[in-house]
Scaffold this active site. Structure first.
Site, mmCIF file in Angstrom:
data_model
loop_
_atom_site.group_PDB
_atom_site.id
_atom_site.type_symbol
_atom_site.label_atom_id
_atom_site.label_comp_id
_atom_site.label_asym_id
_atom_site.label_seq_id
_atom_site.Cartn_x
_atom_site.Cartn_y
_atom_site.Cartn_z
ATOM 1 N N ARG A 139 42.117 51.065 46.801
ATOM 2 C CA ARG A 139 43.095 50.464 46.217
ATOM 3 C C ARG A 139 42.520 49.884 44.734
ATOM 4 N NH1 ARG A 139 42.946 44.672 47.977
ATOM 5 N NH2 ARG A 139 40.816 43.997 49.332
ATOM 6 N N LYS A 153 26.732 42.004 38.848
ATOM 7 C CA LYS A 153 27.348 42.732 37.499
ATOM 8 C C LYS A 153 26.370 43.145 36.490
ATOM 9 C CE LYS A 153 30.778 43.914 39.440
ATOM 10 N NZ LYS A 153 30.757 45.828 39.886
ATOM 11 N N TYR A 204 28.763 36.207 39.950
ATOM 12 C CA TYR A 204 29.366 37.382 40.591
ATOM 13 C C TYR A 204 28.642 38.122 38.525
ATOM 14 C CZ TYR A 204 32.990 40.515 38.620
ATOM 15 O OH TYR A 204 33.339 42.234 38.226
ATOM 16 N N SER A 220 31.012 44.978 34.600
ATOM 17 C CA SER A 220 32.079 43.796 34.379
ATOM 18 C C SER A 220 31.867 43.321 32.756
ATOM 19 C CB SER A 220 32.496 42.858 35.350
ATOM 20 O OG SER A 220 32.554 42.066 34.662
ATOM 21 N N ASN A 271 32.092 51.697 42.732
ATOM 22 C CA ASN A 271 33.676 51.151 42.575
ATOM 23 C C ASN A 271 33.138 49.993 42.903
ATOM 24 O OD1 ASN A 271 36.098 50.177 41.318
ATOM 25 N ND2 ASN A 271 36.161 50.537 43.464
ATOM 26 N N ILE A 320 41.729 42.649 33.162
ATOM 27 C CA ILE A 320 42.435 44.186 33.831
ATOM 28 C C ILE A 320 43.462 43.307 34.341
ATOM 29 C CG2 ILE A 320 42.716 46.342 35.653
ATOM 30 C CD1 ILE A 320 40.920 45.882 32.959
#
Length: 244
Positions: A17, A160, A156, A143, A92, A188
């Protein structure tokens, strides 16, 4: 129509997804056979496999915990058995969470690093044998948060940023057989209602005056998937200029 990835096999972690699905559909449309991994999204994974198969390619969904060595090794055996090898790995799968710094727990920190940093490391390491056989490519998903400091996303952003450095280390360590690059998405918009007001605000701050789409990220992945092998160790921000 030309199929630049025909005859190649792609593995996309977290491909059931969101961005993973958009990437999978783009590469399947370019002719690639696609394996996707999922952990809890079994229904979405099967729906994505059906959509991938509509392009006339082979597609398979494999349950995998990317933080677990045994699970990852089993997945690589399945990829080899189902699709015969591996040309392109796309790391991903990741988790995203908003937590104020003073409320951030060790459990939250460790869980984010497990999925976002240890996962790409483990999957890449276990995929090396297959990738070396075909002089393949690895594409990591970083990111904008790995390039900028977001005060409510310490775990986070740090995870990244680690992926960005891991990309550079792997590019040197795995050359010349394997090219390794990274995409750093900005804001996004995946159409989530809860984020609508935030996305409108961010679009106004972005030089291109819009947020990114899943298709924008998929096109960037496609670029690295078809780029010369000589391009390696790069971090590509896909953010409409937001980082400028």
């Amino acid at each position: 129509m030309a199929k630049p990835l025909q005859g190649q096999t792609v593995l996309i972690t977290g491909g059931a997804r969101r961005l993973g699905r958009a990437i999978a559909l783009k590469l399947a449309s370019a002719g690639a056979d696609v394996a996707i991994t999922f952990r809890n999204s079994a229904r979405e994974a099967q729906a994505t496999v059906i959509d991938l198969s509509s392009f006339g390619v082979r597609a398979v969904a494999l349950r995998c915990d990317i933080t677990d060595e045994k699970s990852v090794r089993g997945t690589m055996k399945e990829v080899a058995r189902e699709l015969g090898g591996l040309d392109i790995l796309i790391n991903n799968a990741a988790n995203y969470e908003t937590v104020n710094f003073e409320k951030l727990t060790v459990k939250q920190w460790d869980a984010t690093f497990a999925s976002n940093t240890r996962g790409p490391f483990l999957v890449s390491r276990e995929a090396l044998k297959l990738l070396r056989q075909r002089k393949g490519k690895i594409i990591n998903m970083g990111s904008l948060g790995g390039l900028q400091a977001w005060t409510t996303h310490a775990h986070y952003c740090s995870s990244k940023a680690a992926v960005h450095m891991l990309t550079k280390v792997m590019a040197k360590a795995l050359a010349p057989q394997i090219a390794v690059n990274c995409i750093a998405p900005g804001m996004i918009d995946l159409g989530e209602k809860a984020a609508a007001s935030f996305m409108r605000r961010m679009a106004k701050q972005t030089p291109m005056r819009r947020n990114g789409t899943g298709e924008d990220i998929a096109e960037a992945v496609f670029f690295f998937a078809t780029a010369p092998h000589f391009i390696t160790g790069q971090i590509l921000a896909v953010d409409g200029g937001l980082s400028l």
